[in-house]
Design an enzyme around this catalytic site. Structure first.
Site, mmCIF file in Angstrom:
data_model
loop_
_atom_site.group_PDB
_atom_site.id
_atom_site.type_symbol
_atom_site.label_atom_id
_atom_site.label_comp_id
_atom_site.label_asym_id
_atom_site.label_seq_id
_atom_site.Cartn_x
_atom_site.Cartn_y
_atom_site.Cartn_z
ATOM 1 N N LYS A 53 35.498 52.087 49.115
ATOM 2 C CA LYS A 53 37.152 52.016 49.766
ATOM 3 C C LYS A 53 38.050 52.499 48.791
ATOM 4 O O LYS A 53 37.999 52.491 47.385
ATOM 5 C CB LYS A 53 37.439 50.943 50.416
ATOM 6 C CG LYS A 53 37.449 49.766 49.355
ATOM 7 C CD LYS A 53 38.926 49.381 49.062
ATOM 8 C CE LYS A 53 38.870 48.574 47.694
ATOM 9 N NZ LYS A 53 40.038 48.213 46.605
ATOM 10 N N PRO A 66 30.130 52.175 41.478
ATOM 11 C CA PRO A 66 30.428 51.436 40.311
ATOM 12 C C PRO A 66 31.085 49.982 40.538
ATOM 13 O O PRO A 66 31.786 49.716 41.166
ATOM 14 C CB PRO A 66 31.256 52.234 39.479
ATOM 15 C CG PRO A 66 31.621 53.514 40.155
ATOM 16 C CD PRO A 66 31.109 53.486 41.566
ATOM 17 N N GLY A 126 37.272 48.748 41.664
ATOM 18 C CA GLY A 126 38.312 48.639 42.660
ATOM 19 C C GLY A 126 38.026 49.372 43.913
ATOM 20 O O GLY A 126 38.895 49.734 44.547
ATOM 21 N N LEU A 127 36.686 49.666 44.031
ATOM 22 C CA LEU A 127 36.303 50.630 45.013
ATOM 23 C C LEU A 127 35.501 49.555 45.886
ATOM 24 O O LEU A 127 34.796 50.327 47.125
ATOM 25 C CB LEU A 127 35.095 51.691 44.587
ATOM 26 C CG LEU A 127 35.900 52.744 43.575
ATOM 27 C CD1 LEU A 127 34.871 53.500 43.028
ATOM 28 C CD2 LEU A 127 36.823 53.488 44.157
ATOM 29 N N GLY A 128 35.565 48.653 45.965
ATOM 30 C CA GLY A 128 35.199 47.424 47.042
ATOM 31 C C GLY A 128 33.530 47.487 47.406
ATOM 32 O O GLY A 128 33.010 47.127 48.445
ATOM 33 N N GLY A 129 32.814 47.913 46.165
ATOM 34 C CA GLY A 129 31.445 48.095 46.415
ATOM 35 C C GLY A 129 30.619 46.709 46.714
ATOM 36 O O GLY A 129 30.160 46.845 47.728
ATOM 37 N N GLY A 130 30.763 45.711 45.928
ATOM 38 C CA GLY A 130 30.314 44.294 46.238
ATOM 39 C C GLY A 130 30.938 43.948 47.779
ATOM 40 O O GLY A 130 29.898 43.279 48.407
ATOM 41 N N SER A 131 31.750 43.912 48.113
ATOM 42 C CA SER A 131 32.347 43.650 49.334
ATOM 43 C C SER A 131 31.855 44.509 50.461
ATOM 44 O O SER A 131 31.218 43.760 51.534
ATOM 45 C CB SER A 131 33.982 43.901 49.529
ATOM 46 O OG SER A 131 34.484 43.125 48.408
ATOM 47 N N ASP A 166 38.553 41.457 49.871
ATOM 48 C CA ASP A 166 38.313 42.668 50.441
ATOM 49 C C ASP A 166 37.419 42.930 51.664
ATOM 50 O O ASP A 166 37.433 43.845 52.284
ATOM 51 C CB ASP A 166 37.662 43.388 49.331
ATOM 52 C CG ASP A 166 39.008 44.145 48.570
ATOM 53 O OD1 ASP A 166 40.077 44.099 48.974
ATOM 54 O OD2 ASP A 166 38.652 44.844 47.489
HETATM 55 O O1 C5P Z 1 38.636 37.305 46.829
HETATM 56 P P1 C5P Z 1 37.708 37.579 45.766
HETATM 57 O O2 C5P Z 1 36.922 36.858 45.232
HETATM 58 O O3 C5P Z 1 37.290 38.945 45.878
HETATM 59 O O4 C5P Z 1 38.862 37.797 44.588
HETATM 60 C C1 C5P Z 1 38.538 37.771 43.300
HETATM 61 C C2 C5P Z 1 39.625 37.136 42.500
HETATM 62 O O5 C5P Z 1 40.797 38.037 42.447
HETATM 63 C C3 C5P Z 1 40.163 35.914 42.875
HETATM 64 O O6 C5P Z 1 39.645 34.913 42.387
HETATM 65 C C4 C5P Z 1 41.727 35.958 42.686
HETATM 66 O O7 C5P Z 1 41.705 35.556 41.220
HETATM 67 C C5 C5P Z 1 42.093 37.306 42.719
HETATM 68 N N1 C5P Z 1 42.576 37.674 43.708
HETATM 69 C C6 C5P Z 1 44.185 37.267 43.941
HETATM 70 N N2 C5P Z 1 44.849 37.743 45.143
HETATM 71 C C7 C5P Z 1 44.136 38.119 46.236
HETATM 72 C C8 C5P Z 1 42.643 38.708 45.986
HETATM 73 C C9 C5P Z 1 42.226 38.466 44.849
HETATM 74 O O8 C5P Z 1 44.646 36.795 43.120
HETATM 75 N N3 C5P Z 1 44.817 38.924 47.225
#
Ligand code: C5P
Length: 304
Positions: free
Chosen positions: A20, A105, A109-114, A147
């Protein structure tokens, strides 16, 4: 989401996991739970990973293989977490061999894991006797990562909250952007999302919620072009430390009149490529010249 299923038999299924980009990402607040409040428009891309799930006996448990990326074959992987949650929710008890063909990669910031996690849920839903409903799938996704829920919807998606409150963008707008060419480029470095958001909370350079919502609504009403919508509040945080972004962005804007943007918390960036654009070799040369030969570049397109 059914179109993400590439092939299937009664005990094996192959699901595409798109990457994404964030066409719009406004960070509006630091919340009491430690996350940040967002307004974001996300588009899925034809460039992605493939998840294959094979049904096994219960005694086999959940096994994850990721050829070429052995560091990802562990229980920290969101694929593993998704599978564990799916079995917990459905109460089903069988084993699963999960093969992840990795292309997107990491830390980009391309959302791969999600996306991998959500495609795992789609695969298990297909193989299981119990189906998690689309609404439950989004609820389950939100427990895996901020994500993830956006990958539980088809088409372009508007996300709020910490990213987990999602809705589809106006279907005619989604339709008009299908096939839109996107050039992705990423320096040979990845960023931790948590680190980037931490820096954001130190700078406190937030957009207001009213501005962000008004911007997206104006775009949906056709009062704002997609090029004018492009925005990412996290760029300021990243660019003030990684000084090589701004000069390249400036050159792309000056030489090609294109609008480069960082996707999510980086490090990958993208440019929307107009249909009539004929300067691709020169654009790639410019990017490699600025960021080195190990900079990753991929031409892809927006999909449903
Ligand atoms: O939700 P996710 O585990 O992908 O987020 C990774 C980290 O990014 C979170 O632990 C948080 O530190 C930060 N984050 C945030 N606000 C968001 C999404 C992510 O602070 N809306």
């Amino acid at each position: 989401m059914k179109h993400r299923i590439k092939s299937h038999t009664s005990n094996e299924v192959e699901v595409f996991a798109p990457s994404k980009i964030n066409l719009f990402l406004a960070v509006t607040s630091k919340r009491a739970d430690g996350y940040h409040g967002l307004s974001s428009v996300l588009a899925k891309l034809a460039y992605g990973d493939v998840i294959r799930v094979c049904k096994r006996n219960q005694s086999c448990g959940i096994n994850l293989s990721c050829p070429g990326f052995e560091g990802l074959e562990n229980s920290e992987n969101l694929v593993f977490r998704a599978a564990t949650l799916w079995f917990e929710l459905t109460g089903e008890s069988w084993g699963a061999d999960i093969n992840l063909e990795k292309r997107i990669p990491s830390m980009a910031g391309l959302g791969g894991g999600s996306s991998d996690a959500v495609s795992t849920l789609i695969a298990l839903n297909h193989l299981g006797a119990t189906q998690v409903s689309p609404k439950e799938l989004i609820y389950l996704s939100a427990q895996i990562g901020s994500d993830c829920p956006s990958f539980g919807l088809d088409g372009l998606c508007f996300a709020e909250g910490r990213g987990e409150v999602v809705r589809s963008v106006d279907p005619s707008l989604t339709e008009s952007l299908m096939g839109q060419k996107v050039l992705l480029f990423r320096p040979s470095i990845g960023f931790s999302t948590a680190e980037v958001y931490k820096k954001m909370s130190e700078k406190k350079n937030y957009s207001t919620e009213s501005w962000s919502t008004a911007r997206v609504l104006a775009w949906e009403r056709g009062e704002l072009s997609t090029e004018s919508l492009l925005h990412n509040d996290l760029e300021t945080v990243v660019f003030s430390k990684h000084l090589y972004y701004r000069p390249l962005f400036h050159q792309i804007e000056e030489e090609f009149s294109l609008v480069p943007k960082m996707s999510g918390s980086g490090s990958a960036c993208f440019v929307l490529i107009p249909e009539e654009f004929e300067n691709m070799p020169r654009l790639k040369e410019l990017i490699w010249g600025a960021w080195g030969d190990d900079c990753w570049i991929n031409l892809t397109q927006i999909i449903n």
